[in-house]
Design a protein around this motif. Structure first.
Motif, PDB file in Angstrom:
ATOM      1  N   LEU A  94      -3.398   0.896  -2.450  1.00 47.85           N
ATOM      2  CA  LEU A  94      -3.616   1.696  -1.256  1.00 47.85           C
ATOM      3  C   LEU A  94      -2.325   2.387  -0.856  1.00 47.85           C
ATOM      4  O   LEU A  94      -1.271   1.748  -0.802  1.00 47.85           O
ATOM      5  CB  LEU A  94      -4.091   0.793  -0.106  1.00 47.85           C
ATOM      6  CG  LEU A  94      -4.279   1.467   1.254  1.00 47.85           C
ATOM      7  CD1 LEU A  94      -5.465   2.433   1.200  1.00 47.85           C
ATOM      8  CD2 LEU A  94      -4.506   0.413   2.335  1.00 47.85           C
ATOM      9  N   GLU A  95      -2.424   3.660  -0.556  1.00 41.18           N
ATOM     10  CA  GLU A  95      -1.291   4.413  -0.018  1.00 41.18           C
ATOM     11  C   GLU A  95      -1.732   5.057   1.293  1.00 41.18           C
ATOM     12  O   GLU A  95      -2.680   5.842   1.313  1.00 41.18           O
ATOM     13  CB  GLU A  95      -0.850   5.501  -0.993  1.00 41.18           C
ATOM     14  CG  GLU A  95       0.293   6.348  -0.456  1.00 41.18           C
ATOM     15  CD  GLU A  95       0.637   7.512  -1.372  1.00 41.18           C
ATOM     16  OE1 GLU A  95       1.320   8.430  -0.893  1.00 41.18           O
ATOM     17  OE2 GLU A  95       0.213   7.516  -2.535  1.00 41.18           O
ATOM     18  N   ILE A  96      -1.055   4.699   2.376  1.00 37.58           N
ATOM     19  CA  ILE A  96      -1.316   5.324   3.669  1.00 37.58           C
ATOM     20  C   ILE A  96      -0.476   6.591   3.731  1.00 37.58           C
ATOM     21  O   ILE A  96       0.751   6.542   3.598  1.00 37.58           O
ATOM     22  CB  ILE A  96      -0.950   4.384   4.846  1.00 37.58           C
ATOM     23  CG1 ILE A  96      -1.753   3.086   4.763  1.00 37.58           C
ATOM     24  CG2 ILE A  96      -1.158   5.102   6.178  1.00 37.58           C
ATOM     25  CD1 ILE A  96      -3.229   3.203   4.964  1.00 37.58           C
ATOM     26  N   GLU A  97      -1.114   7.721   3.925  1.00 39.11           N
ATOM     27  CA  GLU A  97      -0.417   9.008   3.938  1.00 39.11           C
ATOM     28  C   GLU A  97      -0.079   9.484   5.333  1.00 39.11           C
ATOM     29  O   GLU A  97       0.827  10.297   5.500  1.00 39.11           O
ATOM     30  CB  GLU A  97      -1.275  10.042   3.212  1.00 39.11           C
ATOM     31  CG  GLU A  97      -1.451   9.664   1.755  1.00 39.11           C
ATOM     32  CD  GLU A  97      -2.559  10.418   1.068  1.00 39.11           C
ATOM     33  OE1 GLU A  97      -3.139  11.349   1.664  1.00 39.11           O
ATOM     34  OE2 GLU A  97      -2.850  10.062  -0.088  1.00 39.11           O
ATOM     35  N   GLY A  98      -0.789   8.996   6.313  1.00 38.20           N
ATOM     36  CA  GLY A  98      -0.489   9.392   7.680  1.00 38.20           C
ATOM     37  C   GLY A  98      -1.490   8.801   8.649  1.00 38.20           C
ATOM     38  O   GLY A  98      -2.595   8.419   8.271  1.00 38.20           O
ATOM     39  N   ALA A  99      -1.073   8.720   9.897  1.00 40.61           N
ATOM     40  CA  ALA A  99      -1.937   8.216  10.957  1.00 40.61           C
ATOM     41  C   ALA A  99      -1.657   9.005  12.227  1.00 40.61           C
ATOM     42  O   ALA A  99      -0.514   9.404  12.465  1.00 40.61           O
ATOM     43  CB  ALA A  99      -1.689   6.725  11.188  1.00 40.61           C
ATOM     44  N   THR A 100      -2.700   9.249  13.001  1.00 39.81           N
ATOM     45  CA  THR A 100      -2.536   9.883  14.304  1.00 39.81           C
ATOM     46  C   THR A 100      -3.125   8.952  15.355  1.00 39.81           C
ATOM     47  O   THR A 100      -4.184   8.362  15.139  1.00 39.81           O
ATOM     48  CB  THR A 100      -3.248  11.252  14.379  1.00 39.81           C
ATOM     49  OG1 THR A 100      -4.644  11.077  14.152  1.00 39.81           O
ATOM     50  CG2 THR A 100      -2.686  12.220  13.353  1.00 39.81           C
ATOM     51  N   GLU A 101      -2.411   8.816  16.426  1.00 39.38           N
ATOM     52  CA  GLU A 101      -2.803   7.927  17.516  1.00 39.38           C
ATOM     53  C   GLU A 101      -3.126   6.551  16.951  1.00 39.38           C
ATOM     54  O   GLU A 101      -2.429   6.072  16.078  1.00 39.38           O
ATOM     55  CB  GLU A 101      -3.929   8.557  18.330  1.00 39.38           C
ATOM     56  CG  GLU A 101      -3.496   9.876  18.961  1.00 39.38           C
ATOM     57  CD  GLU A 101      -4.524  10.496  19.872  1.00 39.38           C
ATOM     58  OE1 GLU A 101      -5.724  10.185  19.758  1.00 39.38           O
ATOM     59  OE2 GLU A 101      -4.111  11.305  20.724  1.00 39.38           O
ATOM     60  N   GLY A 102      -4.148   5.874  17.457  1.00 41.36           N
ATOM     61  CA  GLY A 102      -4.544   4.595  16.885  1.00 41.36           C
ATOM     62  C   GLY A 102      -3.689   3.400  17.255  1.00 41.36           C
ATOM     63  O   GLY A 102      -3.741   2.383  16.574  1.00 41.36           O
TER      64      GLY A 102
END
Length: 148
Positions: A94-102
């Motif tokens: 798994l690669e997390i590329e970005g997150a907004t808020e949360g």
């Protein structure tokens, strides 16, 4: 990673890969499964405090085929009756590329990720932008779209 059931299950779900509490967590964080996503799966660690941690724990739930956790962390309005685990698929990273808020200060959030897998010997990847909301105080998965 909606992986909704689209066909009748003709055989029981395959055995989950061997992941123990001491194994590296499938989500990619530098922690043992039991201290990372496993604590959310078992309920001993409460609920994931951010949309990103929920995303990571849901990915790990696909790896270990924890249907109960996946359904428990799915928004009621989009939750399927069951999860279809494809016996030919092995999740591989798994690669997390970005997150907004949360975060604890938000009601909504998105997480964009790429999940790698091997399906019947062929490597592939799933690129998704997942949407999360708070439901009764806990983060839940709503749905996702595929930006590619």
């Amino acid at each position: 990673m909606s992986r909704r059931k689209t066909r009748p299950r003709t055989s029981p779900a395959p055995a989950a890969p061997a992941v123990t509490a001491a194994s590296p967590c499938p989500c990619g964080l530098d922690a043992a499964y039991g201290a990372c996503c496993g604590r959310f799966h078992s309920g001993t660690g409460g609920t994931a405090p951010t949309a990103e941690l929920l995303m990571r724990s849901r990915y790990s739930a696909f790896v270990v085929r924890d249907e109960a956790y996946l359904l428990r962390t799915w928004a009621p309005e989009t939750r399927p009756d069951e999860v279809d685990f494809d016996s030919g698929t092995r999740w591989a990273g798994l690669e997390i590329e970005g997150a907004t808020e949360g975060t604890a200060f938000h009601r909504h959030g998105t997480v964009t990720f790429t999940a790698r897998y091997v399906h019947d010997g062929e490597a592939g990847s799933l690129h998704e932008r997942s949407r999360f909301v708070r439901h009764e105080g806990a983060w839940v998965y709503v749905d996702g779209d595929f930006p590619d």
